[in-house]
Every structure is written in C-alpha cells, then in structure tokens.
Design an enzyme around this catalytic site. Structure first.
Site, PDB file in Angstrom:
ATOM      1  N   ASP A 126     -20.636 -42.479  40.706  1.00  0.00           N
ATOM      2  CA  ASP A 126     -20.829 -43.814  41.624  1.00  0.00           C
ATOM      3  C   ASP A 126     -19.885 -43.794  42.944  1.00  0.00           C
ATOM      4  OD1 ASP A 126     -22.406 -45.767  42.162  1.00  0.00           O
ATOM      5  OD2 ASP A 126     -21.257 -47.316  41.292  1.00  0.00           O
ATOM      6  N   HIS A 133     -19.710 -54.245  51.662  1.00  0.00           N
ATOM      7  CA  HIS A 133     -19.292 -54.574  50.033  1.00  0.00           C
ATOM      8  C   HIS A 133     -17.831 -54.116  49.825  1.00  0.00           C
ATOM      9  CE1 HIS A 133     -19.425 -54.595  45.624  1.00  0.00           C
ATOM     10  NE2 HIS A 133     -18.995 -53.288  45.679  1.00  0.00           N
ATOM     11  N   GLU A 199     -24.900 -54.717  40.406  1.00  0.00           N
ATOM     12  CA  GLU A 199     -24.567 -54.100  41.743  1.00  0.00           C
ATOM     13  C   GLU A 199     -25.822 -53.471  42.083  1.00  0.00           C
ATOM     14  OE1 GLU A 199     -21.185 -51.451  41.574  1.00  0.00           O
ATOM     15  OE2 GLU A 199     -19.982 -53.117  41.991  1.00  0.00           O
ATOM     16  N   GLU A 201     -27.851 -50.874  44.222  1.00  0.00           N
ATOM     17  CA  GLU A 201     -27.438 -49.573  44.735  1.00  0.00           C
ATOM     18  C   GLU A 201     -28.987 -48.650  44.593  1.00  0.00           C
ATOM     19  OE1 GLU A 201     -24.153 -47.548  43.138  1.00  0.00           O
ATOM     20  OE2 GLU A 201     -23.135 -49.260  42.541  1.00  0.00           O
ATOM     21  N   ASP A 231     -25.588 -50.940  38.963  1.00  0.00           N
ATOM     22  CA  ASP A 231     -24.387 -50.465  38.406  1.00  0.00           C
ATOM     23  C   ASP A 231     -23.808 -51.742  37.588  1.00  0.00           C
ATOM     24  OD1 ASP A 231     -22.290 -48.981  37.367  1.00  0.00           O
ATOM     25  OD2 ASP A 231     -21.238 -49.252  39.458  1.00  0.00           O
ATOM     26  N   ARG A 235     -16.540 -57.475  35.643  1.00  0.00           N
ATOM     27  CA  ARG A 235     -15.454 -57.683  36.636  1.00  0.00           C
ATOM     28  C   ARG A 235     -14.051 -58.022  36.165  1.00  0.00           C
ATOM     29  NH1 ARG A 235     -17.775 -55.243  40.794  1.00  0.00           N
ATOM     30  NH2 ARG A 235     -20.056 -56.208  41.187  1.00  0.00           N
ATOM     31  N   GLN A 238     -12.468 -54.899  34.783  1.00  0.00           N
ATOM     32  CA  GLN A 238     -12.193 -54.136  35.871  1.00  0.00           C
ATOM     33  C   GLN A 238     -10.907 -54.432  36.398  1.00  0.00           C
ATOM     34  OE1 GLN A 238     -15.159 -54.001  38.651  1.00  0.00           O
ATOM     35  NE2 GLN A 238     -14.270 -52.434  40.084  1.00  0.00           N
ATOM     36  N   LYS A 251     -17.344 -50.313  34.019  1.00  0.00           N
ATOM     37  CA  LYS A 251     -18.555 -49.583  34.422  1.00  0.00           C
ATOM     38  C   LYS A 251     -19.229 -48.565  33.501  1.00  0.00           C
ATOM     39  CE  LYS A 251     -17.591 -50.982  38.918  1.00  0.00           C
ATOM     40  NZ  LYS A 251     -18.670 -51.619  39.685  1.00  0.00           N
ATOM     41  N   THR A 255     -25.960 -48.262  33.243  1.00  0.00           N
ATOM     42  CA  THR A 255     -26.258 -48.193  34.271  1.00  0.00           C
ATOM     43  C   THR A 255     -27.984 -48.157  34.514  1.00  0.00           C
ATOM     44  OG1 THR A 255     -24.389 -47.233  35.452  1.00  0.00           O
ATOM     45  CG2 THR A 255     -26.327 -46.862  36.427  1.00  0.00           C
ATOM     46  N   GLU A 361     -19.666 -60.928  45.033  1.00  0.00           N
ATOM     47  CA  GLU A 361     -20.005 -61.413  46.466  1.00  0.00           C
ATOM     48  C   GLU A 361     -20.717 -62.450  46.803  1.00  0.00           C
ATOM     49  OE1 GLU A 361     -20.473 -57.509  48.920  1.00  0.00           O
ATOM     50  OE2 GLU A 361     -21.220 -57.259  47.033  1.00  0.00           O
TER      51      GLU A 361
HETATM   52 CA    CA Z   1     -20.998 -49.256  41.814  1.00  0.00          CA
END
Ligand code: CA
Length: 421
Positions: A126, A133, A199, A201, A231, A235, A238, A251, A255, A361
């Site tokens: 990834d 972002h 996410e 993507e 994905d 948070r 992470q 992560k 996915t 975000e």
């Molecule tokens: Ca990602």
C-alpha cells in the site's frame, strides 16, 4: 473520444451502467450451489467466460485459461492475449454479432450471483501517493510546517501489507482489538479499536512478473487493471505502533476490493498527467506521458437501518504518483513483482473538505464530527455502519465503472479468557 460500443445486451447501452461493452471488467461469480467461475460484466448481466471457452467461442493460447476461478492465468499470458481477449468479447457481444445465439445461453443476471475475489492476490503493497491526504494527516500529527515528510516529494512511500487480509466487496469486517494508548495515559490498554476508519483508494493489479529494475513505461505495460480499494485502518492502534517501522496491525484487519477488475485498456482514453511537481523527480521516476486516471470517486456511509449518504467525492487524478511510478519504484531494490500483486494507491483526498477520502480527515481526527444526516454524526466508523466506494470514468454517452465496493463493520469479537487479567 470513442463512442459507446453498442451491445445486443440492452442494459449495457444505458448511459449510467458501470458495464458497457467498452468496459468488460473481470470478475468471479457463482450461482447458488455452483462452483465459482470467471465472468465479464455486461450491463446487468455477466458473460460466463468459462462456459464460452468450453463452448469453443473463446480460444486463447490454444489451451484452457478459464478452467480456474481467478484471472491470474489470463494475466500470465501477457498484454497481447489481454488485447485479443477484449477484441473477441467485443465481437461476441456487439450489436449485430453473428454469435448472439450461441452466447446468449451463457449470460446470467448479476442479481442472481455471489461475487468472489477476482484474482489470487500474490502480495499486497500500500502506497501513500495522495498529497492532500499526506498533508492533512501530517498536519494533524506534526503541524502544517512539517506536514509532508522530507522524502515525500521524492519517493512514492509505501508499506508491505498482507495479501491474506484482502477481501472482496460485501465481506463483513470485524472491528479489531489492539493496543491503544491515549496521549495522556502512561500505559497502553488492550481493547477494541475506538477509531476505526476507511481509506478511499485505487488498487493496481500487476499482470506480469519482473526480474530486476523496471522503468515507468514498462511498468505501465505490466498493469493488468484496477480495482477500488478500501484500506480499513485502526487509527488508535496505528498511533501507538507506527514508530519506527510504520503501520502494522492497524492495517492488517482487512482491505476490501471491488468485485470487478477494470482492465487498463478500458481506461486508456481517460489518462491525465500527474499534478505539477513541487520538486523535480529523479530521472528514473519521470513519466513518459500522462499516466494518471481521470476517475470520479465517492465514498458513502449507511448507518445500520439508516439511509445512505455520500460523505466524500474526489478524483484519482489527485494522485501525485501514478501506479506505474509506484511499480517502477518498487522494483528498484530488485524486489521481484509477481502476477497478482496488488498495489494500493494511498488515500485519495482532494483539496476541499468534502473531498477527503477518510473519516480521520473528514472529522479532523474526531475534533469536528461529520454530520451524516441531521442529528447523526460520525467521527469514525460505528458498529453496523456500511461503507461503500464507487468510481467511474465518464465517456461520451457511457461510463466505465467498478461496481460497488462495500463492507459492513461488525462489533469486535469477545475477549478470550486467556487474554483477561
Ligand atoms: Ca492506505
């Protein structure tokens, strides 16, 4: 620009279908009680390519290609076979085709099938190629002055993810457990993730192997097609784990990818340049031509029992590094790439608030909860929420789409006894 290629499958001629004859995306489906098999979406139907091959209507490389429920075997045959396959499907499905009578018995309605992972995912990397972002996340964690890491304008940054966690659209995703540490707490706790996120993507599917370093143009020719990719990201896990080696368990839960691979050839007309460079790229990463894709993308959220609301609209042209540049960079170390490798683009956010491709975000780290409908807000995903990604390229009177890429968040599993105090 190419016009709609009309098909004798009426639903494929509708301007708002994701699957006109110009698209021909690759998927794997099963009818109830039957084994999964390869198919191509055409309007509201699926052409059973395994059956078409058995009937002698498709003949590639003189041998069976679709006797397995994944598209890796066609990928292995290389770009010439990909083009031959597409041309043959157009012959079979175009308006006025001589083969209509023979093909029609091998069409099944999409609403009668279950969809499966369209290819065997060899490995999954990834990237982090969305500048808005990276800037937004960097601003939240380090302030606007140090938002972009110093390497970001030179390197398509990525991390090695887990192929085993890639799932097809529609697969429920269970909220993960993990180590969490609040900023003011002295020690971490082991608990269900409280800041579970999506996410938005684009994923590139590598269709040819590499042996040694591959240039950007060659890398482009190795990409079989694209999928939408969510994905899922924890948070809080992470934030505690990511230094110094980057994301790990945050992560690794799941996915989600769209059920259809849109082949690179179907997107050829929708090429656009990458954004202006803030710093010249090193020569090996420079593009030979426009390699980004003009794809409208959106994310929608449906609370359990509620109605769907689109929470973000953005475009794949925002990506600072194309998939070909990512793939080229990936090979510079000598890392062998294989048929079925999946490259996530990184979250695609636009410049405006309503074009941000993650809840992190959209809610600015939970400080500004997003109003979904009056009285309903979200900072992060709640149990029962379904997240839907959609995307398409807009042609003249038709569009090239991916189908929905969805996943519902299930509550965390119970804690096993051995993990309790
Ligand atoms: Ca990602």
């Amino acid at each position: 620009m190419t016009k709609l290629i009309r098909s004798w499958v009426d639903s494929a001629n509708a301007p708002d279908t994701d699957f006109p004859l110009n698209n021909l995306p690759c998927g794997v489906f099963s009818l109830e009680g039957d084994e999964p098999r390869c198919g191509v979406a055409i309007g509201a139907m699926i052409a059973d390519v395994a059956a078409l091959e058995e009937a002698g209507l498709i003949d590639l490389a003189g041998g069976p290609v679709f006797d397995v429920p994944f598209w890796n075997e066609l990928m292995e045959l290389g770009p010439e076979a990909w083009a031959t396959f597409r041309a043959r499907m157009v012959e079979l499905l175009a308006e006025g085709s001589d083969w209509r009578g023979e093909v029609e018995p091998h069409l099944v309605p999409q609403d009668a099938v279950e969809l499966h992972l369209p290819f065997l995912v060899s490995e999954y990397t990834d990237f982090y190629a969305g500048k808005n972002h990276a800037f937004n996340v960097g601003t939240m964690f380090r302030g606007p002055e140090n938002a972009l890491p110093p390497n970001w304008l030179s390197i398509p940054i990525g991390y090695n993810g887990r192929a085993s966690s890639v799932v097809v659209s529609g697969t429920p995703v269970r909220r993960p457990w993990g180590q969490l540490k609040a900023p003011d707490a002295e020690l971490p706790v082991f608990a269900p993730c409280r800041r579970f996120d999506f996410e938005l993507e684009l994923g590139a599917v590598v269709g040819q192997p590499s042996d040694g370093m591959v240039g950007v143009a060659e890398a482009e020719a190795m990409i079989f097609g694209y999928v939408l990719l969510n994905d899922w990201s924890a948070r809080d896990i992470q934030a505690w784990e990511y230094q110094p080696l980057g994301p790990f368990q945050a992560k690794a839960t799941a996915t989600t990818i769209s059920p259809w691979i849109v082949m690179t050839a179907a997107l050829a007309e929708f090429r656009v340049p990458t954004p202006p460079r803030d710093r010249p790229l090193l020569p090996y990463l420079r593009e030979p031509g426009p390699l980004n894709l003009d794809l409208s993308l959106e994310a929608a959220l449906t609370p359990e029992g509620g109605r769907e609301t689109v929470i973000a609209r953005t475009n794949a042209r925002e990506l600072y590094y194309s998939a070909a540049q990512q793939l080229c960079h990936h090979t510079t170390s000598g890392c062998p790439m294989n048929v079925g490798d999946l490259l996530g683009s990184g979250t695609i956010s636009g410049e405006t608030k309503d074009s941000r491709g993650s809840l992190l975000e959209l809610s600015w780290g939970g400080k500004e909860p997003l109003e979904i409908v009056p009285g309903v807000t979200r900072s992060f995903m709640e149990d029962g929420d379904t997240l839907i990604l959609r995307g398409h390229a807009q042609g003249d009177g038709y569009r090239i789409g991916f189908g929905d890429c969805t996943g519902q968040v299930l509550p965390a599993a119970g804690l096993p006894d051995w993990a309790k105090e």
